[in-house]
Scaffold this motif. Structure first.
Motif, PDB file in Angstrom:
ATOM      1  N   ARG A  49      43.424  41.044  42.371  1.00  0.00           N
ATOM      2  CA  ARG A  49      42.906  42.419  42.449  1.00  0.00           C
ATOM      3  C   ARG A  49      41.437  41.512  42.790  1.00  0.00           C
ATOM      4  O   ARG A  49      40.819  42.622  43.576  1.00  0.00           O
ATOM      5  CB  ARG A  49      42.712  43.153  41.363  1.00  0.00           C
ATOM      6  CG  ARG A  49      41.846  45.038  41.930  1.00  0.00           C
ATOM      7  CD  ARG A  49      42.125  45.109  40.362  1.00  0.00           C
ATOM      8  NE  ARG A  49      43.861  46.134  39.854  1.00  0.00           N
ATOM      9  CZ  ARG A  49      44.444  45.702  38.871  1.00  0.00           C
ATOM     10  NH1 ARG A  49      43.665  45.220  37.966  1.00  0.00           N
ATOM     11  NH2 ARG A  49      45.570  46.101  38.474  1.00  0.00           N
ATOM     12  N   HIS A  50      40.751  41.050  41.494  1.00  0.00           N
ATOM     13  CA  HIS A  50      39.610  40.381  42.275  1.00  0.00           C
ATOM     14  C   HIS A  50      39.274  39.410  43.391  1.00  0.00           C
ATOM     15  O   HIS A  50      38.875  39.624  43.683  1.00  0.00           O
ATOM     16  CB  HIS A  50      39.414  39.199  40.552  1.00  0.00           C
ATOM     17  CG  HIS A  50      38.288  38.324  40.998  1.00  0.00           C
ATOM     18  ND1 HIS A  50      37.064  38.637  40.218  1.00  0.00           N
ATOM     19  CD2 HIS A  50      37.512  37.006  41.358  1.00  0.00           C
ATOM     20  CE1 HIS A  50      35.589  38.041  40.417  1.00  0.00           C
ATOM     21  NE2 HIS A  50      36.460  36.976  41.493  1.00  0.00           N
ATOM     22  N   SER A  52      40.901  40.785  46.050  1.00  0.00           N
ATOM     23  CA  SER A  52      41.719  41.896  47.107  1.00  0.00           C
ATOM     24  C   SER A  52      42.083  41.051  47.797  1.00  0.00           C
ATOM     25  O   SER A  52      42.742  41.847  48.937  1.00  0.00           O
ATOM     26  CB  SER A  52      40.168  42.303  47.579  1.00  0.00           C
ATOM     27  OG  SER A  52      38.712  42.309  47.298  1.00  0.00           O
ATOM     28  N   GLN A  53      43.695  40.747  47.286  1.00  0.00           N
ATOM     29  CA  GLN A  53      45.018  40.455  47.650  1.00  0.00           C
ATOM     30  C   GLN A  53      45.951  41.400  47.162  1.00  0.00           C
ATOM     31  O   GLN A  53      45.857  41.629  45.994  1.00  0.00           O
ATOM     32  CB  GLN A  53      45.123  38.296  47.867  1.00  0.00           C
ATOM     33  CG  GLN A  53      43.664  37.979  48.210  1.00  0.00           C
ATOM     34  CD  GLN A  53      44.418  36.697  47.601  1.00  0.00           C
ATOM     35  OE1 GLN A  53      45.236  36.166  46.810  1.00  0.00           O
ATOM     36  NE2 GLN A  53      43.735  35.547  48.823  1.00  0.00           N
ATOM     37  N   ASN A  54      47.341  41.366  47.923  1.00  0.00           N
ATOM     38  CA  ASN A  54      48.398  41.705  46.835  1.00  0.00           C
ATOM     39  C   ASN A  54      49.380  41.025  46.140  1.00  0.00           C
ATOM     40  O   ASN A  54      48.539  39.462  45.950  1.00  0.00           O
ATOM     41  CB  ASN A  54      49.401  42.513  48.053  1.00  0.00           C
ATOM     42  CG  ASN A  54      50.611  41.988  48.691  1.00  0.00           C
ATOM     43  OD1 ASN A  54      50.694  40.683  48.149  1.00  0.00           O
ATOM     44  ND2 ASN A  54      50.092  41.899  50.101  1.00  0.00           N
TER      45      ASN A  54
END
Length: 492
Positions: A49-50, A52-54
């Motif tokens: 999340r940090h 910005s990925q799944n």
């Protein structure tokens, strides 16, 4: 090959679980390893999340590997298992450059123990009609069909899957293809089938990514005579034997009548490398033959023969601690004691192999540190060989990444005289030691494999990699017994 996306990212890239190679009963994870897996998944969720990925994207990258190893460091430390650790900087969980610096490929890797199964081989003729051999094993990409007797699920243990797991999803450059203990009539992989896969892997350029063992049961009628064909027709580079195995459940010693005849035949044929399964005992029957007491005796008697001790004598039921002369009779200590009793020292003709041994000890940093420290101290950094026992553990990449970053704690090094695991030591273990033993010219081979058909396939695969992060071997006692049904010998 079918795709196997784990779209939810629930599988960790470092596979610390209860999987066995089928040669020992699976043992449940200790609480620290279980906690490490939970923390690793939790951290992957937050770190993805940090960035910005799944989660799947994160875990496929080296940052995901670093995050997983760091979680296991914390879990091991919380349990007081501080003898070893994965030497990964915290920044590597977020910065790809930092992860690459620690975990990126830099070594030539020659894995001396690989396996796969022919899913349509003659061994299935020995299986009763309607039976489903290995159907209890974990599968990564095979759905069990509803039709009775359908065995299509065995494709996930095939040579095609072997190539993907070993050469596309891992940093392995070469592998020695080995064999499981079995009657000649019930081999799940024959020498002919292994040679066919070797030819496929070699590709049109004729490079040699796969070397072949010749499986020999000296205590089985006719097997010594078979060695001539194995050497002359199939070009085997070494012999593989299981001293605890026998058609009637009775094993042999390397220096009894059968063992000596075997060694003498190997010398006469000019293939003077003998790979011996020691440790990972099959059960109480003939347990004494799984110990390493005979290794030092034959190494001293036959100084012109190299003895490669598969699994290093490791026994999952034995807690690995510091070696005490005169007290070590089980586990890796049985190997060290046997060598000392027979004046075999570092750099001599006995080599310790890490297949399944390192994989098992990834769950326990302190035991792993003791085992590696003892081998490096007593056999020397030139006599430890890299092996993974894959395909039973799926791709060997997680074992590679964990070893690439593992370090013995300064406290254990100072207290017991263990050496630090340096980049040079890793390079020796990963490939240079085995290359010397097997006569592989590393610069020449690196040039060949860097431009062969497999390398091109891997380059294309990198555009859309799809590692499955799963294992194939048994994880429970029931699965283990299912696996044992087709080998033709007795285990307990």
């Amino acid at each position: 090959m079918t795709r196997n996306n784990d779209s939810d990212g629930l599988r960790l890239p470092i596979k610390i679980d209860a999987t066995s190679n089928g040669e020992f009963f699976p043992r449940p994870l200790n609480p620290a390893a279980q906690l490490g897996n939970r923390w690793a998944l939790r951290d992957a969720t937050a770190n993805a999340r940090h960035l910005s990925q799944n989660r799947r994207q994160f875990l496929q990258a080296l940052t995901g590997v670093a995050s997983t190893l760091l979680a296991h460091n914390r879990a091991q430390a919380a349990a007081g298992r501080t003898g070893g650790f994965y030497d990964v900087p915290e920044s590597a969980a977020f910065e790809l450059d930092a992860a690459e610096e620690t975990l990126g490929k830099r070594e030539f890797i020659l894995d001396v123990q690989g396996h796969f199964v022919n899913p349509t081989g003659a061994w299935l003729e020995q299986v009763p009609e309607g039976a489903r051999p290995l159907s209890g094993m974990p599968k990564s990409r095979c759905e069990l069909a509803d039709a009775p007797g359908d065995r299509s699920y065995l494709e996930c243990l095939s040579g095609e899957q072997f190539v993907k797991d070993v050469f596309l999803d891992s940093d392995t450059d070469m592998m020695v293809l080995s064999f499981v203990p079995s009657l000649s009539s019930r081999e799940p992989l024959t020498i002919e089938e292994a040679a066919a896969v070797r030819n496929i892997v070699d590709g049109l350029e004729g490079t040699k990514r796969l070397l072949l063992h010749g499986r020999v049961n000296p205590n089985q009628d006719g097997d010594l005579a078979r060695m001539d064909e194995l050497a002359e027709r199939w070009g085997v580079v070494a012999w593989k034997c299981y001293t605890q195995w026998g058609p009637d459940g009775r094993g042999f010693y390397l220096d009894d009548t059968a063992g000596i005849a075997f060694i003498e035949k190997a010398r006469a044929l000019g293939v003077r490398r003998i790979c011996v399964h020691k440790g990972l005992s099959f059960g109480p029957k003939s347990f004494e033959h799984s110990l390493c007491t005979d290794v030092g005796r034959v190494a001293r008697r036959f100084p012109d023969v190299d003895f490669l001790i598969y699994h290093s004598g490791f026994e999952p039921s034995v807690t690995e601690t510091a070696f005490r002369p005169g007290a070590g009779r089980h586990g890796v200590d049985s190997l060290i004691q046997s060598l000392q009793d027979n004046d075999i020292g570092a750099g001599d003709n006995v080599y310790a192999e890490l297949g399944s041994t390192w994989r098992y000890l990834m769950r326990d940093a302190t035991q792993g540190a003791h085992l590696l420290g003892k081998l490096l101290k007593h056999l020397g950094p030139d006599n430890v060989l890299w092996g993974t026992d894959s395909i039973w553990y799926g791709s060997p990449q997680d074992q590679i990444l964990a070893f690439r970053s593992f370090q013995i704690s300064p406290e254990l090094r100072e207290r017991y005289g263990y050496p630090e695991i340096t980049a040079e030591t890793r390079s020796k273990i990963f490939g240079h030691n085995a290359a010397r033993v097997y006569g592989v010219d590393i610069p020449k081979r690196k040039s060949e494999v860097g431009a062969d058909a497999v390398a091109q396939l891997k380059e294309n695969y990198r555009n859309a990699p799809d590692p499955h992060f799963r294992t194939y071997g048994p994880r429970t006692r029931r699965q283990f017994m299912n696996l044992m049904q087709w080998n033709g010998g007795e285990r307990a």
